[in-house]
Design a protein around this motif. Sequence first.
Motif, PDB file in Angstrom:
ATOM      1  N   ARG A 215      54.489  -7.903 -16.036  1.00 13.74           N
ATOM      2  CA  ARG A 215      53.045  -7.633 -16.071  1.00 13.74           C
ATOM      3  C   ARG A 215      52.450  -8.016 -17.423  1.00 13.74           C
ATOM      4  NH1 ARG A 215      54.699  -3.315 -13.003  1.00 13.74           N
ATOM      5  NH2 ARG A 215      54.761  -1.880 -14.768  1.00 13.74           N
TER       6      ARG A 215
ATOM      7  N   ASP B  86      49.752 -11.054 -18.042  1.00 13.00           N
ATOM      8  CA  ASP B  86      48.496 -10.877 -18.776  1.00 13.00           C
ATOM      9  C   ASP B  86      48.352 -11.954 -19.852  1.00 13.00           C
ATOM     10  OD1 ASP B  86      47.827  -8.669 -17.255  1.00 13.00           O
ATOM     11  OD2 ASP B  86      48.461  -7.206 -18.778  1.00 13.00           O
TER      12      ASP B  86
ATOM     13  N   GLN C 228      45.376 -14.839 -19.947  1.00 15.11           N
ATOM     14  CA  GLN C 228      44.527 -15.049 -21.114  1.00 15.11           C
ATOM     15  C   GLN C 228      44.538 -16.521 -21.531  1.00 15.11           C
ATOM     16  OE1 GLN C 228      45.523 -12.336 -24.272  1.00 15.11           O
ATOM     17  NE2 GLN C 228      45.041 -10.529 -23.041  1.00 15.11           N
TER      18      GLN C 228
END
Length: 113
Positions: A51, A55, A59
């Motif tokens: 996770r 992320d 980004q």
Amino acid sequence: MTEEVIFAIILHAGNARAEAYDGLRAAQAGDFPKAAGHLAAAEAEISAAHRVQADMLQQEAQGKKTDISLLIVHAQDHLMTALAEKTLIENMVEMHKTIRQLTDKLEAVTCQE
């Protein structure tokens, strides 16, 4: 990207490895339910690391580039190693189950003689 985020990957990957090896030790002792519990915990830690990694990837996909540092490479190395070891240990646990079953059968036959 903060070092805290990178260290989260390292932390979860390390926890996953520790849980996987605890699972292997439980299997070696014949405690397969306990081994399964440790492997489930290892999978949860891998998921947490993924996770964080996802992320980071999102980004970057949004244009927020990250400088590649040795620390990021180190974190990725930990995660990949944890994944590989967990997979190997899962197979080893299954081998220990088979060995235990065959040993039990052999002992049963030997006792009948």
